[in-house]
Design a protein around this motif. Structure first.
Motif, PDB file in Angstrom:
ATOM      1  N   TRP A  52      30.349  33.066  65.588  1.00  0.00           N
ATOM      2  CA  TRP A  52      30.054  34.457  65.954  1.00  0.00           C
ATOM      3  C   TRP A  52      30.217  34.667  67.453  1.00  0.00           C
ATOM      4  O   TRP A  52      30.848  35.617  67.887  1.00  0.00           O
ATOM      5  N   ILE A 108      41.177  38.531  53.336  1.00  0.00           N
ATOM      6  CA  ILE A 108      39.980  37.855  53.827  1.00  0.00           C
ATOM      7  C   ILE A 108      39.816  36.531  53.077  1.00  0.00           C
ATOM      8  O   ILE A 108      39.822  36.498  51.846  1.00  0.00           O
ATOM      9  N   ILE A 149      33.718  32.745  56.422  1.00  0.00           N
ATOM     10  CA  ILE A 149      34.612  33.839  56.047  1.00  0.00           C
ATOM     11  C   ILE A 149      35.460  34.219  57.257  1.00  0.00           C
ATOM     12  O   ILE A 149      34.966  34.238  58.381  1.00  0.00           O
ATOM     13  N   LYS A 150      36.729  34.519  57.008  1.00  0.00           N
ATOM     14  CA  LYS A 150      37.606  34.883  58.123  1.00  0.00           C
ATOM     15  C   LYS A 150      38.633  35.918  57.654  1.00  0.00           C
ATOM     16  O   LYS A 150      39.237  35.766  56.587  1.00  0.00           O
ATOM     17  N   ARG A 187      32.317  44.299  64.620  1.00  0.00           N
ATOM     18  CA  ARG A 187      31.611  43.271  63.862  1.00  0.00           C
ATOM     19  C   ARG A 187      32.537  42.139  63.414  1.00  0.00           C
ATOM     20  O   ARG A 187      32.151  41.334  62.557  1.00  0.00           O
ATOM     21  N   ILE A 188      33.746  42.074  63.987  1.00  0.00           N
ATOM     22  CA  ILE A 188      34.672  41.001  63.648  1.00  0.00           C
ATOM     23  C   ILE A 188      35.150  40.340  64.933  1.00  0.00           C
ATOM     24  O   ILE A 188      35.704  41.005  65.809  1.00  0.00           O
ATOM     25  N   THR A 212      36.393  36.090  62.407  1.00  0.00           N
ATOM     26  CA  THR A 212      35.078  35.773  61.840  1.00  0.00           C
ATOM     27  C   THR A 212      34.201  37.017  61.805  1.00  0.00           C
ATOM     28  O   THR A 212      33.933  37.610  62.850  1.00  0.00           O
ATOM     29  N   PRO A 213      33.722  37.430  60.615  1.00  0.00           N
ATOM     30  CA  PRO A 213      32.873  38.622  60.549  1.00  0.00           C
ATOM     31  C   PRO A 213      31.405  38.294  60.809  1.00  0.00           C
ATOM     32  O   PRO A 213      30.928  37.216  60.463  1.00  0.00           O
ATOM     33  N   CYS A 214      30.716  39.234  61.426  1.00  0.00           N
ATOM     34  CA  CYS A 214      29.266  39.136  61.634  1.00  0.00           C
ATOM     35  C   CYS A 214      28.610  39.972  60.543  1.00  0.00           C
ATOM     36  O   CYS A 214      28.748  41.204  60.530  1.00  0.00           O
ATOM     37  N   TYR A 215      27.935  39.320  59.623  1.00  0.00           N
ATOM     38  CA  TYR A 215      27.332  40.041  58.500  1.00  0.00           C
ATOM     39  C   TYR A 215      25.999  39.407  58.157  1.00  0.00           C
ATOM     40  O   TYR A 215      25.712  38.265  58.540  1.00  0.00           O
ATOM     41  N   HIS A 260      27.565  37.765  49.668  1.00  0.00           N
ATOM     42  CA  HIS A 260      28.298  37.591  50.922  1.00  0.00           C
ATOM     43  C   HIS A 260      29.446  38.594  51.021  1.00  0.00           C
ATOM     44  O   HIS A 260      29.673  39.183  52.078  1.00  0.00           O
ATOM     45  N   VAL A 281      29.691  41.597  53.860  1.00  0.00           N
ATOM     46  CA  VAL A 281      30.839  41.760  54.756  1.00  0.00           C
ATOM     47  C   VAL A 281      31.373  43.188  54.675  1.00  0.00           C
ATOM     48  O   VAL A 281      31.628  43.846  55.699  1.00  0.00           O
TER      49      VAL A 281
END
Length: 447
Positions: free
Chosen positions: A220, A348, A363-364, A373-374, A379-382, A395, A399
């Motif tokens: 992150w 994704i 996850i990418k 948020r990516i 890489t996503p921030c979720y 998950h 996302v």
């Protein structure tokens, strides 16, 4: 009394673990609830930003009538004092727990109404933008020398936050030596029982409850770490010695010298090692599938259920396996109509560990998207619900929710793409620029 104490500790741990606070984490061994480990992630816009600081709590049988003891364990083996109130020997001076070395105000003492979260928040409050002020007698320091000391203190804390709390920790987790080479994992994969999906219960195995969390958070905050390195390079020269503060003693100090060039090299090696580890899960997963491990069977079933649920709900997104491997999924996300994502087509990748859910999926976005948020690497921030860690669908939903949220609350803990974050939360003109760049990435996704 003892039973009440254990009940209270257990409830507090459960409440904290259910909490969505992205900067605090707690854990203990099932058989030892009185010894708790806690992790505080350093606050934004401080020299501690996104560092991983670990603390050990010991609860006595008289808790909550008496406060627990707390020790800092992120001290570089007792050689680094990270704050006027967090000593190199691990001592944490807090008025709340009556462990201070100065005279506090009335009403600040411990009471049974306080708890583990209260202590963690008190420690977190010490991690301020100007920690120099935490030392008694220096709260109102205004002399020219004090102003310089304040700046010097912030600089060396920022450097050591990166070096010790982030880089050393991740290098240990990944088995990376100083030359950048990666040693085989401490737990040999041959010792992993793919039929039972458990490791032998060995009390000699170190208790490292935050390993997976820190790895995922590193991904992150990787871009933010590089921003901190660049800022450090602009302020100090490599080889410059740390300045000793007036309140630092011989065995209770933060000594060393700056070398941001070296820190950047090590950060990039950690990123490469994490990406390689994630890629390695695919081969491990195929071996687990061949042995029909519980995790492999479970992920295959979850995949099929999610595909079916998409069909029933007429959800346009497509889900497929890579090489028929239940540990590697590809989600094709179609942008939500009537939003800035409308018309987008994003690929994704979801990589699952054979130790899922103990190790959470990574996850990418393989299709580039400019989004606050990516991260720049996709890489996503979720936020997946802690109570649904084993649910792969949660998950995916989390996302998508992070992508489509139209009025998110300002939260610096989600700062995973510094440039996009700054534009999104900037001036009206900045927001317009953000929307233009997001739309451009959406258009490019189908070209």
């Amino acid at each position: 009394m003892a039973d009440q104490s254990v009940f209270r500790i257990t409830k507090e741990l459960s409440d904290l673990q259910k909490n969505s606070d992205l900067s605090l984490a707690v854990a203990c061994r099932d058989i030892d609830v009185r010894n708790v480990k806690a992790l505080i992630i350093g606050p934004h816009e401080t020299p501690y930003e996104f560092g991983f600081f670990e603390f050990a709590f010991k609860f006595n049988k008289e808790y909550p009538r008496k406060s627990p003891t707390v020790n800092a364990t992120t001290t570089n083996g007792g050689r680094c004092r990270f704050n006027p109130n967090i000593y190199a020997n691990g001592r944490v001076c807090l008025q709340l727990t009556n462990s201070r070395t100065w005279r506090g105000e009335r009403g600040e003492e411990w009471s049974a109404a306080q708890g583990l979260e209260s202590i963690l928040l008190s420690i977190q409050s010490l991690m301020s933008s100007n920690p120099y002020e935490n030392e008694p007698g220096f709260e109102d320091a205004n002399e020219a020398s004090d102003k310089k000391n304040q700046k010097d203190y912030v600089q060396k804390i920022r450097h050591e936050t990166l070096r010790i709390s982030v880089i050393q920790r991740l290098e240990e987790y990944l088995g990376i030596s100083l030359d950048g080479s990666v040693a085989p994992p401490a737990a040999n994969r041959d010792d992993y029982d793919l039929d039972m999906d458990i490791m032998d219960d060995d009390s000699t195995v170190p208790f490292e409850p935050f390993k997976d969390l820190c790895k995922r958070r590193f991904l992150w905050y990787y871009d933010s770490y590089l921003v901190a390195v660049q800022k450090g390079k602009e302020e100090v020269k490599d080889g410059q010695l740390f300045t000793r503060m007036p309140f630092e003693g011989t065995s209770n100090t933060m000594e060393g010298k700056f070398n941001y060039t070296e820190l950047e090299r090590r950060l990039r090696n950690i990123k490469k090692a994490l990406d390689a580890e994630t890629d390695g899960w695919a081969a491990e997963g195929q071996a687990a599938k061949a042995k029909e491990s519980t995790v492999a069977v479970n992920l295959q079933r979850q995949f099929e259920q999610i595909v079916e649920s998409f069909k029933r709900a007429d959800i346009p997104h497509n889900l497929e396996l890579v090489d028929n491997n239940p540990f590697v999924w590809i989600l094709t996300y179609f942008g939500k109509p009537m939003t800035n994502l409308d018309g987008g087509l994003f690929r994704i990748k979801l990589a699952f560990s054979p130790r899922f859910p103990e190790e959470q999926p990574r996850i990418k976005f393989e299709t580039r998207m400019f989004h606050h948020r990516i991260a720049s690497d996709g890489t996503p921030c979720y936020f997946a619900s802690p109570s649904r860690r084993e649910d792969a669908k949660s998950h995916i939903e989390a996302v998508i929710e992070a992508l489509e949220e139209e009025q998110p609350a300002y939260d610096p803990r989600t700062l995973v793409h510094p440039e996009a974050f700054k534009l999104y939360w900037g001036s009206p003109e900045d927001r317009k620029m953000y929307n233009r760049r997001l739309r451009r990435s959406v258009q490019q996704s189908v070209e």
